[in-house]
Design a protein around this motif. Structure first.
Motif, short mmCIF file in Angstrom:
data_model
loop_
_atom_site.label_atom_id
_atom_site.label_comp_id
_atom_site.label_asym_id
_atom_site.label_seq_id
_atom_site.Cartn_x
_atom_site.Cartn_y
_atom_site.Cartn_z
N TYR A 81 0.83 -1.21 0.00
CA TYR A 81 0.00 0.00 0.00
C TYR A 81 0.85 1.25 0.00
O TYR A 81 2.06 1.19 0.22
CB TYR A 81 -0.95 0.00 1.21
N HIS A 98 6.20 8.32 -3.99
CA HIS A 98 5.29 7.30 -3.45
C HIS A 98 5.00 6.24 -4.51
O HIS A 98 4.96 5.04 -4.21
CB HIS A 98 3.97 7.95 -2.99
N ARG A 131 8.31 -6.85 14.58
CA ARG A 131 7.92 -7.06 13.18
C ARG A 131 8.84 -8.05 12.47
O ARG A 131 9.84 -8.46 13.00
CB ARG A 131 7.93 -5.71 12.46
N ASN A 152 2.42 -3.19 14.12
CA ASN A 152 2.33 -1.72 14.12
C ASN A 152 1.03 -1.28 14.79
O ASN A 152 0.99 -0.30 15.54
CB ASN A 152 2.36 -1.18 12.68
N GLY A 171 9.15 4.61 14.02
CA GLY A 171 7.85 4.64 14.67
C GLY A 171 6.94 3.57 14.08
O GLY A 171 7.26 2.97 13.05
N ALA A 172 5.80 3.33 14.71
CA ALA A 172 4.86 2.33 14.21
C ALA A 172 4.38 2.68 12.81
O ALA A 172 4.11 1.80 11.99
CB ALA A 172 3.68 2.19 15.16
N ALA A 173 4.28 3.97 12.49
CA ALA A 173 3.87 4.39 11.14
C ALA A 173 4.60 5.67 10.73
O ALA A 173 4.07 6.48 9.96
CB ALA A 173 2.35 4.58 11.07
N THR A 174 5.82 5.84 11.24
CA THR A 174 6.60 7.05 10.95
C THR A 174 8.09 6.71 11.04
O THR A 174 8.45 5.69 11.64
CB THR A 174 6.33 8.16 11.99
N ASN A 175 8.93 7.56 10.49
CA ASN A 175 10.37 7.47 10.79
C ASN A 175 10.65 8.38 11.99
O ASN A 175 9.95 9.35 12.22
CB ASN A 175 11.20 7.90 9.58
N LEU A 178 11.21 1.20 7.02
CA LEU A 178 10.68 1.66 5.73
C LEU A 178 11.46 2.91 5.30
O LEU A 178 11.70 3.81 6.11
CB LEU A 178 9.20 2.01 5.88
N VAL A 185 9.18 8.30 2.41
CA VAL A 185 9.22 9.34 1.37
C VAL A 185 9.45 10.71 2.02
O VAL A 185 10.20 11.54 1.51
CB VAL A 185 7.91 9.30 0.55
N THR A 186 8.83 10.93 3.16
CA THR A 186 8.99 12.21 3.87
C THR A 186 10.42 12.34 4.38
O THR A 186 11.02 13.42 4.30
CB THR A 186 7.99 12.28 5.04
N THR A 205 8.60 11.70 11.12
CA THR A 205 8.23 12.13 9.77
C THR A 205 7.37 11.06 9.10
O THR A 205 7.62 9.86 9.28
CB THR A 205 9.47 12.38 8.87
N SER A 206 6.38 11.50 8.35
CA SER A 206 5.57 10.59 7.53
C SER A 206 4.67 11.43 6.64
O SER A 206 4.55 12.66 6.85
CB SER A 206 4.69 9.68 8.40
N ALA A 207 4.02 10.76 5.70
CA ALA A 207 3.10 11.46 4.80
C ALA A 207 1.95 12.10 5.57
O ALA A 207 1.41 13.12 5.15
CB ALA A 207 2.55 10.48 3.76
N THR A 208 1.59 11.50 6.68
CA THR A 208 0.48 12.06 7.47
C THR A 208 0.97 13.10 8.49
O THR A 208 0.28 14.07 8.75
CB THR A 208 -0.28 10.94 8.21
N1 PDD Z 1 3.02 5.16 7.19
N2 PDD Z 1 7.65 3.84 8.72
C1 PDD Z 1 6.51 3.15 8.71
C2 PDD Z 1 6.46 1.84 9.39
C3 PDD Z 1 5.37 3.67 8.07
O1 PDD Z 1 4.23 2.95 8.04
C4 PDD Z 1 5.43 4.93 7.45
C5 PDD Z 1 4.26 5.53 6.72
C6 PDD Z 1 6.66 5.63 7.50
C7 PDD Z 1 6.83 6.98 6.85
O2 PDD Z 1 6.83 6.87 5.44
P1 PDD Z 1 6.32 8.06 4.52
O3 PDD Z 1 7.13 9.25 4.90
O4 PDD Z 1 6.62 7.58 3.16
O5 PDD Z 1 4.86 8.25 4.80
C8 PDD Z 1 7.74 5.05 8.13
C9 PDD Z 1 1.81 5.58 6.50
C10 PDD Z 1 1.63 7.06 6.52
C11 PDD Z 1 0.64 4.81 7.05
O6 PDD Z 1 0.83 3.62 7.30
O7 PDD Z 1 -0.45 5.37 7.19
#
Ligand code: PDD
Length: 288
Positions: A33, A49, A141, A155, A182-186, A206, A209-210, A244-247
């Motif tokens: 995704y 992305h 993980r 996560n 992070g669970a969904a961020t760097n 991961l 991208v951010t 950092t993350s897309a969100t």
């Molecule tokens: N998560 N690490 C993990 C485990 C992530 O799931 C994400 C993004 C990132 C940051 O990546 P990027 O900068 O490309 O968004 C790092 C997305 C936002 C999500 O799962 O909703």
């Protein structure tokens, strides 16, 4: 108005959208995704992305469901039909539908694609309101976290633990006491010596991208940083921390496990990077 989803070639009201029960994404998390931010009607970092989506698919030997040029069109159509100016676009591609068997199907199957979009509150430029706390959690993980798969249960558990403590993120720590992400961020710190650091890339995190977009800005501004792993101990003694993350874009972390990071306020480095990234976001020109 019902949200509109794109599912395998059709635009459908989201509440009626469905996938096959034998979709391998559903059965095995055999799917990847991406999440892309739409800011003021423009995509932030759309191409990187899409590059990463292609890479994730390649790593799992899933074909692209359509050419990139067609995918860009569908993304725009989903945003248009959902009338989004501030939002998040989600795309997921699974290996497809097949009788349940762990190994891939013998005959090639068509990958399944779903794209949804949701509105979010406009980006909060006030850094005070764009900050939060984090907790730490063990990183349980698998060994290919460089692939953005939908296999996100560890996560989700970590994020839930954070939520239950009033935190916005769980910082994951490996068995050697080193911070991964992070669970969904760097995750980034300004360490006790004032060095801006984030973990190096390999199979355990991961390639955000951010993260990459921020690094390009840092280089432009001649701001020194290191891609070097740091321990939880170092994170506890950091002057500043952020994710950092897309969100989240660049989001200060003011407390770790309930204890202030530095003086517990957004510090000078994160303030500067937040401002830099805000400029980058506002300069996004890929109309959604
Ligand atoms: N998560 N690490 C993990 C485990 C992530 O799931 C994400 C993004 C990132 C940051 O990546 P990027 O900068 O490309 O968004 C790092 C997305 C936002 C999500 O799962 O909703």
């Amino acid at each position: 108005m019902s949200r509109i989803a794109y599912v395998n070639g059709r635009y459908v009201p989201q509440r009626e959208a469905s996938v096959n029960v034998e979709d391998r994404g559903y059965q095995f998390a055999d799917a990847v995704y991406e999440v892309v931010h739409v800011f003021n009607g423009s995509y932030v970092d759309e191409e990187p992305h899409l590059d990463r989506l292609e890479r994730s698919l390649r790593e799992l030997r899933i074909p692209m469901p359509m050419a990139r040029i067609a995918l860009r069109k569908v993304l725009r159509e989903v945003v248009r039909r959902n009338r989004i100016r501030e939002g998040l676009v989600y795309m997921q591609v699974s290996r497809g539908v097949a009788r349940r068997d762990h190994a891939f199907p013998n005959e090639p199957i068509a990958p399944a694609i779903v794209i949804t979009a949701k509105r979010i509150a406009p980006y909060q430029e006030d850094i005070g309101k764009w900050s939060g706390e984090a907790i730490t959690q063990p990183d349980i993980r698998w060994g290919r976290c460089d692939i953005k798969t939908v296999g996100l249960l560890p996560n989700c558990l970590a994020r839930q633990a954070a939520k239950e403590k009033g935190a916005i993120e769980a910082v994951l720590v490996d068995e050697n006491g080193m911070v991964t992400e992070g669970a969904a961020t760097n995750f980034w710190i300004v360490d006790a010596e004032g060095r801006l650091r984030t973990r190096h890339l390999d199979d355990h995190i991961l390639a955000g991208v951010t993260r990459k977009a921020l690094m390009a800005l840092l280089k432009d501004e001649n701001i020194v940083f290191e891609e070097r792993a740091f321990s939880l101990e170092e994170a506890r003694h950091a002057r500043e921390a952020f994710i950092t993350s897309a969100t989240s874009f660049v989001k200060p972390i003011l407390k770790l496990d309930g204890k202030p990071v530095g003086d517990g306020k957004a510090g000078p480095v994160v303030r500067r990077l937040h401002a830099l990234f805000t400029r980058h976001v506002k300069g996004a020109r890929n109309a959604a």
